[in-house]
Design a protein around this motif. Structure first.
Motif, short mmCIF file in Angstrom:
data_model
loop_
_atom_site.label_atom_id
_atom_site.label_comp_id
_atom_site.label_asym_id
_atom_site.label_seq_id
_atom_site.Cartn_x
_atom_site.Cartn_y
_atom_site.Cartn_z
N ARG A 355 0.84 -1.21 0.00
CA ARG A 355 0.00 0.00 0.00
C ARG A 355 0.87 1.26 0.00
O ARG A 355 0.67 2.19 -0.78
N ARG A 356 1.83 1.28 0.92
CA ARG A 356 2.68 2.47 1.09
C ARG A 356 3.52 2.73 -0.16
O ARG A 356 3.67 3.88 -0.58
N MET A 357 4.05 1.68 -0.75
CA MET A 357 4.89 1.84 -1.93
C MET A 357 4.09 2.44 -3.09
O MET A 357 4.56 3.34 -3.80
N VAL A 358 2.86 1.95 -3.29
CA VAL A 358 2.00 2.48 -4.36
C VAL A 358 1.66 3.94 -4.08
O VAL A 358 1.74 4.79 -4.98
N ARG A 359 1.31 4.26 -2.85
CA ARG A 359 0.98 5.65 -2.50
C ARG A 359 2.19 6.57 -2.61
O ARG A 359 2.09 7.69 -3.12
N ASP A 360 3.35 6.11 -2.14
CA ASP A 360 4.57 6.93 -2.21
C ASP A 360 4.90 7.29 -3.64
O ASP A 360 5.31 8.42 -3.93
N ASP A 361 4.75 6.34 -4.54
CA ASP A 361 5.06 6.60 -5.95
C ASP A 361 4.03 7.54 -6.56
O ASP A 361 4.39 8.47 -7.29
N LYS A 362 2.77 7.33 -6.25
CA LYS A 362 1.71 8.07 -6.92
C LYS A 362 1.56 9.50 -6.41
O LYS A 362 1.27 10.42 -7.17
#
Length: 464
Positions: A355-362
């Protein structure tokens, strides 16, 4: 001395394989299920029978003997994304590799926890000893409730969700999962309303990427339905001056420490608000590391209720001078995922990491490599400031969604593939790719705009 998470994972997986072997030899007629993680252990049960104290003791003795015998373990990574491990002539699938041998190994215990038992591991920060086990009754009840809910829908494993997607019935699944979230949020709001005479402050806390912000906004909506007006107050405004804040190991101000907050002023202000008085709430300027000269006037009216979110929200020391009856504490976390099979659970920690990785990138312009590197530090902060206090909550909200890894797969895979092979986090990226390979991709256009998942993939109705 702490050990790397990857090494500790191998220790855990080795014991799990030994546990499978022990149950198979002692109770060949039973099917062992590793249901979910709980504290520093895993909760296990038999499919159709209650496990007695005597049976748990037999399993523990058998497992200890297997460890002491220094057994050689055979395993091999196959194309299906599993490590194939041989146990009593059978091939057992494993998401993680075990150690090559069963000994030497860190300490462990088996604890009777009806109707099953807990295999308790040591903590990676202190692997040489076991922490005292205090039964997490609220956490266990939340796990059990979610597990039984899935079983009632005939959703016991990941393959069941994949089958629904293959049969093009994913909309029904999404609606059911989201309806459960909405019902739980509504019930929490109703419970707060029933305690309205006393409760003036709602504290929300939980680990990283739990969906706390979306939860808080959905709760605010349900509170308004109940005739209450939620008012937000940020704990960040009560930070002490930067020069007064203790330093972390890197010499930077440790804003995660409870002592980084001006606790006396916070307690005085909240007590004043409870008593109907007006306060001047400080405004913290992160650029200068100090409060601004003038704050914001604030008063809590009769139909208003204060909502505060922060990592210390469950810590009794945060508001130690306030009457506990004035507080309603909520713990939010992604607490449960379906198993891949009886022996392979999906760690909720890794779900939050994805979740965090997707949010951090987006939304934050942070590369997947940096997210993976920072995760160990994030986890240490959670272990210090959040997890020890989760049982202080009045209620727990499980923010997991049964379909979320199916939905996140199309976002996370390109990010994980982009991690360079020479990078220190490449093995973690490969592991997460193997994990995601077990999930059939889901069309996210069907995910509601107020879903907690939208906090990470975007397209939601809330501002973050």
């Amino acid at each position: 001395m702490s050990i790397p998470e990857s090494s500790h994972r191998q220790y855990r997986q080795t014991l799990i394989l030994g546990l499978i072997r022990s149950v198979d030899e002692l109770f060949p007629q039973e099917q062992l299920k590793i249901a979910y993680s709980i504290l520093d252990g895993i909760y296990c049960e038999f499919d159709n029978s209650f496990i007695s104290v005597r049976e748990v003791t037999r399993i523990e003795d058998h497992l200890k003997k297997w460890v002491a015998d220094d057994q050689h373990l055979q395993f091999q990574l196959e194309d299906d994304g599993f490590f194939h491990c041989e146990v009593n002539g059978k091939i057992i699938n494993s998401l993680y590799p075990p150690l090559p041998r069963s000994a030497p190994i860190y300490p462990f215990r088996l604890i009777h926890y009806p109707p099953g038992f807990i295999l308790l591991f040591s903590n990676p920060d202190h692997p040489e000893k076991l922490a005292p086990f205090i039964p997490p009754e609220k956490l266990a009840a939340t796990f059990l409730e979610t597990q039984r809910w899935g079983e009632n829908l005939h959703l016991a494993e990941v393959k069941d969700v994949n089958q629904i997607i293959w049969e093009q019935h994913s909309q029904e699944l999404i609606c059911l999962a989201e309806a459960l979230h909405e019902k739980k949020v509504s019930l929490i709001a109703d419970r707060i309303l029933k305690q309205r005479k006393n409760v003036r402050i709602i504290m929300i806390s939980g680990p990283s990427s739990s969906g706390k912000t979306t939860f808080a906004q959905r709760l605010a909506t349900q509170l308004r339905v109940n005739g209450l007006r939620p008012v937000a107050l940020s704990l960040d405004n009560y930070f002490c001056a930067r020069e007064e804040t203790s330093k972390d190991a890197d010499g930077k101000p440790n804003f995660e420490a409870l002592e980084a907050l001006d606790l006396p002023l916070l307690n005085i202000h909240l007590q004043s608000l409870i008593e109907g008085e007006e306060i001047e709430c400080p405004i913290y300027d992160f650029a200068s590391g100090r409060r601004k000269p003038h704050g914001t006037k604030m008063k809590l009216l009769d139909d208003q209720i204060l909502v505060m979110e922060g990592i210390h929200g469950l810590n009794p020391r945060l508001l130690s001078s306030l009457d506990r009856n004035h507080l309603f504490r909520i713990y939010v976390s992604a607490l449960f995922q379906l198993n891949i099979d009886p022996y392979n659970r999906i760690p909720t920690t890794e779900v939050r990491l994805i979740r965090r990785m997707v949010r951090d990138d987006k939304f934050r312009g942070i590369s997947p490599e940096n997210t993976l590197v920072q995760w160990a530090s994030v986890r240490r902060g959670e272990n210090t400031n959040i997890f020890p206090y989760q049982e202080e909550a009045d209620v727990m909200f499980n923010s997991s969604l049964l379909f979320e890894l199916n939905a996140l797969r199309s976002y996370a895979e390109p990010l994980l593939i982009s991690v360079p092979q020479e990078h220190s986090q490449y093995p973690t990226a490969i592991h997460l790719l193997r994990l995601l390979s077990h999930f059939e991709p889901l069309d996210i256009s069907k995910v509601p705009f107020n879903s907690i998942l939208r906090e990470f993939i975007g397209g939601g109705i809330y501002s973050y």
